[in-house]
Design a protein around this motif. Structure first.
Motif, PDB file in Angstrom:
ATOM      1  N   ALA A 120      25.317  10.217  31.413  1.00 46.38           N
ATOM      2  CA  ALA A 120      26.223  10.811  32.195  1.00 46.38           C
ATOM      3  C   ALA A 120      26.100   9.741  33.700  1.00 46.38           C
ATOM      4  O   ALA A 120      27.594   9.098  33.845  1.00 46.38           O
ATOM      5  N   ASP A 121      24.983   9.445  34.180  1.00 43.35           N
ATOM      6  CA  ASP A 121      25.406   8.539  35.237  1.00 43.35           C
ATOM      7  C   ASP A 121      24.590   7.684  35.433  1.00 43.35           C
ATOM      8  O   ASP A 121      23.285   7.845  34.687  1.00 43.35           O
ATOM      9  N   ASP A 122      24.500   6.571  36.481  1.00 46.41           N
ATOM     10  CA  ASP A 122      23.662   5.452  36.613  1.00 46.41           C
ATOM     11  C   ASP A 122      22.617   6.134  37.418  1.00 46.41           C
ATOM     12  O   ASP A 122      22.225   6.038  38.785  1.00 46.41           O
ATOM     13  N   VAL A 123      21.547   6.052  35.991  1.00 48.32           N
ATOM     14  CA  VAL A 123      19.974   6.734  37.122  1.00 48.32           C
ATOM     15  C   VAL A 123      19.136   5.307  36.249  1.00 48.32           C
ATOM     16  O   VAL A 123      19.439   4.454  36.026  1.00 48.32           O
ATOM     17  N   ASP A 124      18.217   5.784  37.010  1.00 47.04           N
ATOM     18  CA  ASP A 124      16.819   4.899  37.065  1.00 47.04           C
ATOM     19  C   ASP A 124      16.005   5.431  35.062  1.00 47.04           C
ATOM     20  O   ASP A 124      15.798   6.449  35.272  1.00 47.04           O
ATOM     21  N   ILE A 125      16.830   4.795  34.628  1.00 44.08           N
ATOM     22  CA  ILE A 125      16.055   5.100  32.490  1.00 44.08           C
ATOM     23  C   ILE A 125      14.469   4.928  32.963  1.00 44.08           C
ATOM     24  O   ILE A 125      14.293   6.264  31.720  1.00 44.08           O
ATOM     25  N   ASP A 126      13.535   3.980  33.588  1.00 46.13           N
ATOM     26  CA  ASP A 126      12.497   4.281  33.986  1.00 46.13           C
ATOM     27  C   ASP A 126      11.842   6.123  34.226  1.00 46.13           C
ATOM     28  O   ASP A 126      11.015   6.123  34.155  1.00 46.13           O
ATOM     29  N   ASN A 167       0.943  -1.082   0.409  1.00 48.96           N
ATOM     30  CA  ASN A 167      -0.174  -0.256   0.002  1.00 48.96           C
ATOM     31  C   ASN A 167       1.011   1.057  -0.128  1.00 48.96           C
ATOM     32  O   ASN A 167       0.759   2.201   1.063  1.00 48.96           O
ATOM     33  N   SER A 168       2.017   1.453  -0.725  1.00 51.26           N
ATOM     34  CA  SER A 168       2.873   2.585  -0.694  1.00 51.26           C
ATOM     35  C   SER A 168       3.663   2.448   0.145  1.00 51.26           C
ATOM     36  O   SER A 168       4.245   3.761   0.458  1.00 51.26           O
ATOM     37  N   LEU A 169       3.585   2.279   1.327  1.00 49.57           N
ATOM     38  CA  LEU A 169       4.367   2.135   2.849  1.00 49.57           C
ATOM     39  C   LEU A 169       5.593   1.206   2.823  1.00 49.57           C
ATOM     40  O   LEU A 169       5.970   0.224   2.341  1.00 49.57           O
ATOM     41  N   THR A 170       6.432   1.516   3.256  1.00 43.39           N
ATOM     42  CA  THR A 170       8.180   1.642   3.637  1.00 43.39           C
ATOM     43  C   THR A 170       8.494   1.461   5.084  1.00 43.39           C
ATOM     44  O   THR A 170       7.417   1.850   5.757  1.00 43.39           O
ATOM     45  N   ALA A 171       9.289  -0.107   5.759  1.00 44.75           N
ATOM     46  CA  ALA A 171       9.064  -0.502   6.565  1.00 44.75           C
ATOM     47  C   ALA A 171      10.554  -0.527   7.200  1.00 44.75           C
ATOM     48  O   ALA A 171      11.271  -1.602   6.332  1.00 44.75           O
ATOM     49  N   VAL A 172      11.150  -0.336   7.833  1.00 43.66           N
ATOM     50  CA  VAL A 172      12.536  -0.941   8.539  1.00 43.66           C
ATOM     51  C   VAL A 172      12.682  -1.189  10.597  1.00 43.66           C
ATOM     52  O   VAL A 172      11.586  -0.405  10.641  1.00 43.66           O
ATOM     53  N   ASN A 173      13.045  -2.273  10.235  1.00 46.32           N
ATOM     54  CA  ASN A 173      13.809  -2.576  11.583  1.00 46.32           C
ATOM     55  C   ASN A 173      15.025  -1.750  11.827  1.00 46.32           C
ATOM     56  O   ASN A 173      15.749  -1.798  11.256  1.00 46.32           O
ATOM     57  N   MET A 174      14.665  -0.763  12.796  1.00 44.68           N
ATOM     58  CA  MET A 174      15.067   0.159  14.099  1.00 44.68           C
ATOM     59  C   MET A 174      16.587  -1.033  14.720  1.00 44.68           C
ATOM     60  O   MET A 174      17.088   0.021  15.084  1.00 44.68           O
ATOM     61  N   GLY A 175      16.365  -2.055  14.688  1.00 46.56           N
ATOM     62  CA  GLY A 175      16.561  -2.919  15.811  1.00 46.56           C
ATOM     63  C   GLY A 175      16.579  -2.892  16.838  1.00 46.56           C
ATOM     64  O   GLY A 175      15.478  -1.999  17.162  1.00 46.56           O
ATOM     65  N   ALA A 176      16.712  -3.522  17.786  1.00 51.23           N
ATOM     66  CA  ALA A 176      16.508  -3.857  19.335  1.00 51.23           C
ATOM     67  C   ALA A 176      16.574  -1.990  20.281  1.00 51.23           C
ATOM     68  O   ALA A 176      17.550  -1.407  19.776  1.00 51.23           O
ATOM     69  N   PRO A 177      15.832  -1.966  21.049  1.00 48.18           N
ATOM     70  CA  PRO A 177      15.946  -0.571  21.737  1.00 48.18           C
ATOM     71  C   PRO A 177      17.063  -1.073  22.730  1.00 48.18           C
ATOM     72  O   PRO A 177      17.797  -1.485  22.930  1.00 48.18           O
ATOM     73  N   ILE A 178      18.432   0.024  22.835  1.00 52.45           N
ATOM     74  CA  ILE A 178      19.059   0.181  23.977  1.00 52.45           C
ATOM     75  C   ILE A 178      18.588   0.970  25.520  1.00 52.45           C
ATOM     76  O   ILE A 178      18.190   2.114  25.592  1.00 52.45           O
ATOM     77  N   LEU A 179      18.927  -0.217  25.759  1.00 54.96           N
ATOM     78  CA  LEU A 179      17.971  -0.023  27.655  1.00 54.96           C
ATOM     79  C   LEU A 179      19.300   0.791  28.891  1.00 54.96           C
ATOM     80  O   LEU A 179      19.223   0.133  29.479  1.00 54.96           O
ATOM     81  N   ASP A 180      20.598  -0.222  28.137  1.00 55.62           N
ATOM     82  CA  ASP A 180      21.517   0.542  29.170  1.00 55.62           C
ATOM     83  C   ASP A 180      22.256   1.701  29.528  1.00 55.62           C
ATOM     84  O   ASP A 180      22.574   2.214  28.219  1.00 55.62           O
ATOM     85  N   TRP A 181      22.306   2.201  30.518  1.00 57.32           N
ATOM     86  CA  TRP A 181      22.819   3.735  30.587  1.00 57.32           C
ATOM     87  C   TRP A 181      23.890   4.295  30.148  1.00 57.32           C
ATOM     88  O   TRP A 181      23.695   5.189  30.016  1.00 57.32           O
ATOM     89  N   ARG A 182      24.251   3.316  29.898  1.00 54.21           N
ATOM     90  CA  ARG A 182      26.075   3.326  29.442  1.00 54.21           C
ATOM     91  C   ARG A 182      26.235   3.476  28.264  1.00 54.21           C
ATOM     92  O   ARG A 182      27.063   4.272  27.532  1.00 54.21           O
ATOM     93  N   GLU A 183      25.309   3.068  27.686  1.00 47.11           N
ATOM     94  CA  GLU A 183      25.041   2.747  25.710  1.00 47.11           C
ATOM     95  C   GLU A 183      23.959   3.458  25.286  1.00 47.11           C
ATOM     96  O   GLU A 183      24.073   4.267  24.019  1.00 47.11           O
ATOM     97  N   ILE A 184      23.550   4.707  26.404  1.00 44.81           N
ATOM     98  CA  ILE A 184      22.612   5.118  25.146  1.00 44.81           C
ATOM     99  C   ILE A 184      22.753   6.080  24.939  1.00 44.81           C
ATOM    100  O   ILE A 184      22.261   7.340  23.789  1.00 44.81           O
ATOM    101  N   PRO A 185      23.565   7.423  25.189  1.00 44.06           N
ATOM    102  CA  PRO A 185      24.988   7.489  26.970  1.00 44.06           C
ATOM    103  C   PRO A 185      24.294   8.210  27.908  1.00 44.06           C
ATOM    104  O   PRO A 185      23.716   9.238  26.489  1.00 44.06           O
TER     105      PRO A 185
END
Length: 287
Positions: free
Chosen positions: A144-150, A124-142
């Protein structure tokens, strides 16, 4: 072949106009340069010049297409301020649509800083892309500090998610009540985000349906953002507001996000608006 001949050929190359394509996904607009058969001419200064909506072409992001030995193409993304973006979902979809249309393929693999992404014809003229798994580690987001990402230690307890770019998502009752022109830059540069962040504000509009507005780092307010839409869908599910398949209404239109086991898929429309040429004189003045 003589040295003078090589110099003449180099002069001819430098004096040639540079073709580009203007595309958009839900009003999120892009200048796209296909550099697979030429040298990589893009620099921060040139990206800023092309991005000027009065003296250049104008874009939310600029994308360049390159050859890749293990993928159908490699993509590099630039913001209007001359910085690079690690991911750009809507530009990836636009380029995937262009490559599918020119090759007849219905599935492609595109390399970005985010990794190797799969793109498919969504029908239907749409295009899909898999953007990969979400990054949920504070260091990789990144962060500056180890805090609750939620529930970040910021007024409004926003959520942090990585989707190739850092994202900070606020859930509010009414997205139109937020002055994004001041709210966005204030949080883009928050010290908790050492690489700056995209800022999203979202509200729940119904079962598995969100309304979202976005401020993109290096670009400002945009009508849509693919990676931001993925981040908001992930955050909404983690907060218990929605399931894993979400419809998101943006200022520029509607996109479908599906967080599957193999990654976060985004599906929506694209448009190839026009082709143009950057003139030799203009290029010389901005390189």
């Amino acid at each position: 072949m003589s040295c003078s001949h090589y110099m003449a050929q180099a002069m001819i190359q430098r004096s040639a106009p540079l073709p580009f394509m203007k595309m958009h996904g839900l009003g999120n607009d892009f200048v796209v340069l296909d550099l697979r058969e030429g040298e990589d001419v893009m620099t921060p200064d040139l990206a800023r010049a092309v991005g000027d909506r009065r003296r250049g072409v104008g874009f939310d992001q600029l994308a360049t297409i390159h050859e890749d030995t293990e993928a159908d193409a490699r993509l590099v993304f630039w913001n209007a301020d001359g910085s690079q973006a690690g991911a750009c979902g809507n530009a990836t979809r636009c380029i995937a649509r262009h490559l599918m249309d020119t090759t007849g393929r219905i599935e492609l693999h595109l390399r970005t800083e985010r990794g190797l992404l799969t793109a498919r014809d969504g029908g239907n003229s749409l295009t899909a892309v898999n953007m990969g798994a979400p990054i949920l580690d504070w260091r990789e987001i990144p962060l500056a500090d180890d805090v609750d990402i939620d529930a970040l230690p910021i007024d409004g307890a926003p959520m942090a998610t990585g989707m190739g770019n850092p994202h900070c998502t606020f859930f509010v009752d009414d997205v139109t009540s937020v002055d994004l022109s001041t709210f966005g830059p204030a949080h883009e540069h928050h010290p908790l985000f050492p690489q700056r962040t995209n800022v999203q504000i979202a509200q729940l509009n119904g079962p598995d349906r969100l309304r979202m507005r976005v401020w993109e780092r290096g670009a400002g307010i945009t009508l849509a953002s693919g990676s931001s839409s993925c981040a908001v869908a992930v955050a909404a599910h983690r907060r218990g507001l929605t399931g894993r398949s979400v419809t998101i209404d943006l200022d520029g239109g509607t996109i479908l996000i599906d967080w599957r086991d193999d990654g976060v898929w985004m599906t929506g429309p694209t448009a190839h608006v026009f082709d143009g040429l950057l003139t030799p004189d203009w290029l010389e003045a901005h390189q």
